[in-house]
Scaffold this motif. Structure first.
Motif, short mmCIF file in Angstrom:
data_model
loop_
_atom_site.label_atom_id
_atom_site.label_comp_id
_atom_site.label_asym_id
_atom_site.label_seq_id
_atom_site.Cartn_x
_atom_site.Cartn_y
_atom_site.Cartn_z
N ASN A 119 14.44 -36.80 12.24
CA ASN A 119 14.84 -37.87 13.17
C ASN A 119 16.28 -37.66 13.64
OD1 ASN A 119 12.39 -39.22 13.03
ND2 ASN A 119 13.05 -40.61 11.43
N HIS A 120 17.16 -37.29 12.72
CA HIS A 120 18.56 -37.06 13.06
C HIS A 120 18.70 -35.92 14.07
CE1 HIS A 120 22.91 -36.81 12.51
NE2 HIS A 120 22.76 -35.50 12.27
N ILE A 121 17.97 -34.85 13.84
CA ILE A 121 18.02 -33.71 14.75
C ILE A 121 17.45 -34.09 16.12
CG2 ILE A 121 17.04 -31.42 15.17
CD1 ILE A 121 17.30 -30.92 12.14
N PHE A 122 16.32 -34.78 16.13
CA PHE A 122 15.70 -35.21 17.38
C PHE A 122 16.67 -36.03 18.21
CE2 PHE A 122 13.28 -37.97 20.13
CZ PHE A 122 12.15 -37.27 20.48
N LYS A 123 17.33 -37.00 17.57
CA LYS A 123 18.26 -37.87 18.30
C LYS A 123 19.51 -37.11 18.74
CE LYS A 123 20.31 -42.48 18.08
NZ LYS A 123 20.45 -43.72 17.26
N SER A 124 19.94 -36.16 17.93
CA SER A 124 21.12 -35.37 18.30
C SER A 124 20.88 -34.57 19.57
CB SER A 124 21.50 -34.43 17.16
OG SER A 124 21.85 -35.15 15.99
N VAL A 125 19.65 -34.10 19.74
CA VAL A 125 19.32 -33.27 20.90
C VAL A 125 18.98 -34.11 22.12
CG1 VAL A 125 17.69 -31.56 21.79
CG2 VAL A 125 18.57 -31.36 19.45
N THR A 126 18.19 -35.16 21.92
CA THR A 126 17.67 -35.92 23.07
C THR A 126 18.47 -37.18 23.38
OG1 THR A 126 16.19 -37.29 21.71
CG2 THR A 126 15.35 -35.14 22.46
N GLY A 127 19.21 -37.69 22.39
CA GLY A 127 19.90 -38.96 22.60
C GLY A 127 18.99 -40.16 22.46
N ARG A 128 17.71 -39.91 22.10
CA ARG A 128 16.73 -40.99 21.98
C ARG A 128 16.31 -41.16 20.52
NH1 ARG A 128 13.48 -38.10 25.81
NH2 ARG A 128 11.72 -38.41 24.40
N THR A 129 15.90 -42.37 20.19
CA THR A 129 15.38 -42.62 18.85
C THR A 129 13.92 -42.18 18.80
OG1 THR A 129 16.85 -44.51 18.54
CG2 THR A 129 14.92 -44.38 17.10
N PRO A 130 13.55 -41.31 17.89
CA PRO A 130 12.17 -40.81 17.83
C PRO A 130 11.22 -41.89 17.33
CG PRO A 130 13.40 -40.00 15.96
CD PRO A 130 14.39 -40.72 16.83
N ASP A 131 9.94 -41.68 17.57
CA ASP A 131 8.93 -42.64 17.15
C ASP A 131 7.78 -41.91 16.48
OD1 ASP A 131 7.49 -44.96 16.81
OD2 ASP A 131 6.62 -44.92 18.81
N GLY A 132 7.68 -42.09 15.16
CA GLY A 132 6.51 -41.57 14.46
C GLY A 132 6.57 -40.12 14.04
N ILE A 133 7.76 -39.55 13.89
CA ILE A 133 7.86 -38.16 13.43
C ILE A 133 7.46 -38.08 11.96
CG2 ILE A 133 9.54 -36.40 12.75
CD1 ILE A 133 10.93 -36.78 15.37
N ARG A 134 6.67 -37.07 11.61
CA ARG A 134 6.38 -36.78 10.20
C ARG A 134 7.18 -35.53 9.84
NH1 ARG A 134 1.41 -34.81 7.42
NH2 ARG A 134 0.41 -34.74 9.44
N GLY A 135 8.33 -35.75 9.23
CA GLY A 135 9.30 -34.69 9.04
C GLY A 135 8.87 -33.58 8.11
N THR A 136 7.92 -33.83 7.21
CA THR A 136 7.48 -32.77 6.30
C THR A 136 6.76 -31.66 7.03
OG1 THR A 136 5.55 -34.15 5.79
CG2 THR A 136 7.37 -34.16 4.20
N THR A 137 6.35 -31.90 8.29
CA THR A 137 5.73 -30.84 9.09
C THR A 137 6.79 -29.97 9.78
OG1 THR A 137 5.57 -32.13 11.14
CG2 THR A 137 3.77 -32.35 9.53
#
Length: 466
Positions: free
Chosen positions: A305-323
């Protein structure tokens, strides 16, 4: 109906409402019979299967006291559970209805056919059991579906409903549980009584504009909860099984919850600083990942989630990080069989947890098996793991530090070589496992033990079973 009138030309005379109790009408003998004779008040194409049903028992065989008022079957193949109240419904009437729905959700075709046969017999209709069974099958428009039987529709009929019931039913309906509230009204027209059934919830408008969107949201929320639970469970599985040694590296591979364009953007962003694409694993269920880019601990999903937001500037929804995190197989832990470690290339944390969810850190069977390996024979980390229900990686890690493992030197890599991480618990020993095995008669060629001395998997299993 709020108002009812007797009409004579231009004259409309109000008709006063009355009640079932006021008129001496009973719930079972009257209201129930009206519903049985007119099942369309329960919805379109409902076949009444039985009434006053009480032939279920608890797990100890003691008959339950609960009595289901009416049980129907609609043309879609869903059961219809009907709860009747001649006056204002009890504050917990919805709980009664849900209880009955749970009980009948376990019924199968044979149970329903028998119930229908007994119901008809009690009303003087002699119908063979096979005919009752066929009647149920014929009533359903399409194939009979056991899965649909597990999701009964509920109908509560009463003269009125307290707010506690209506508020709860509205919420349950939004959570994808089908409950109809039908209001029964009684009026007296001269010497005649008139009864009316009005569906007060849900109305067609509510179903279309409120329930449908709410159920979509509820489904999305349930899916998100399931994904988060899976992610948390995956970390617990990996830690509990000891599948990954502390300090191994993980590589970032964006997957679940990110479209292809964002995945590419994340990988490009990570390419600007190699530390962004790697993390270190620690056997800590709370926050098992330490990100190389900032040295802080994260959960797999928290870091994704942290990486997703750092790149897109958006809060992610429903990421399963273990994948998102794969085992970095370039750096082989010293206590691990290189061939077994290489097999983990491209495997995510989620896949690992799924494959080895039954593995545990109980080494009792391992110690028993090792003690049974005879002199002059050897086996592999992978074969031992297969027999005891673990994986070669945690087996190797355990053997590297175990002070209670008998015959640990008889376990070699899949190539028949002594593991680079093997060490004696007695630091004064200077001989090697190969020296001992050779003294027992095992031949070595270029550092690899002869395959003829390797124990077959079936033999290992028999050693453990005996």
């Amino acid at each position: 109906m709020d108002h009812l009138f007797a009409v004579a030309g231009r004259l409309a005379t109000p008709i006063s409402p009355t009640g079932l109790a006021t008129e001496g009408l009973l719930e079972r003998q009257h209201l129930q019979e009206w519903v049985i004779d007119n099942p369309h008040v329960l919805g379109e194409s409902v076949l009444v299967i039985t009434a006053e049903f009480d032939r279920w028992a608890d797990t100890e065989g003691v008959p339950a006291r609960d009595r289901l008022d009416v049980l129907g079957l609609d043309a879609t193949g869903r059961l219809v559970v009907v709860e009747l109240k001649r006056g204002t419904a009890d504050r917990d009437v919805h709980l009664q209805s849900i209880t009955y729905a749970a009980l009948v959700s376990r019924f199968d075709l044979d149970t329903l056919a028998q119930a229908h046969h007994d119901f008809l017999a009690s009303r003087g209709q002699a119908v063979e059991l096979d005919a009752c069974r066929q009647r149920l099958l014929d009533h359903v428009d399409g194939d009979w579906s056991p899965e649909l039987l597990q999701r009964p529709r509920q109908v509560i009929i009463a003269a009125d409903f307290p707010k506690q019931v209506t508020h709860t039913v509205v919420w349950l309906s939004e959570m994808n549980l089908d409950i109809d509230l039908v209001q029964v009204g009684l009026w007296k027209v001269e010497t005649h009584l008139v009864v009316g059934f009005t569906k007060v919830y849900p109305t067609p408008e509510v179903e279309e504009f409120t329930l449908a969107p709410a159920r979509v949201e509820a489904k999305a929320a349930a899916q998100k909860l399931e994904e988060r639970s899976r992610a948390r469970k995956a970390a617990h599985v990996l830690v509990a099984a000891g599948l990954l040694p502390d300090g191994i590296r993980l590589r970032l591979t964006p997957r679940h919850g990110a479209p292809q364009s964002i995945r590419e953007a994340i990988l490009a962003w990570a390419g600007e600083d190699a530390r962004r694409a790697t993390a270190t694993w620690n056997n800590n269920t709370a926050k098992p990942l330490t990100w190389d880019a900032d040295g802080k601990p994260y959960t797999p999903t928290g870091l994704a989630n942290h990486i997703f937001k750092s790149v897109t500037g958006r809060t992610p929804d429903g990421i399963r990080g273990t994948t998102w995190w794969d085992v970095d197989t370039d750096d082989v832990p010293s206590a691990v069989d290189p061939m077994e470690w290489e097999a983990l290339a491209g495997v995510s944390l989620a896949d690992l947890a799924k494959q080895f969810s039954s593995a545990r850190k109980d080494w009792t069977s391992l110690h028993t098996l090792l003690g049974a390996i005879p002199s002059g024979r050897w086996t592999t980390y992978g074969d031992v793991a297969s027999v005891i229900g673990s994986h070669a990686v945690p087996v190797g890690t355990h053997l590297a530090t175990c002070e209670q493992c008998p015959n640990a030197w008889r376990v070699l890599t899949a190539a028949g070589r002594v593991s680079a991480g093997f060490q004696w618990t007695d630091p004064t020993r200077t001989d090697t496992p190969a020296d001992i095995l050779a003294a027992e008669g095992v031949q070595f060629d270029g550092g690899a033990a002869a395959s003829e001395a390797r124990l077959p998997l079936q033999t290992l299993q028999r050693l453990l079973d005996s």
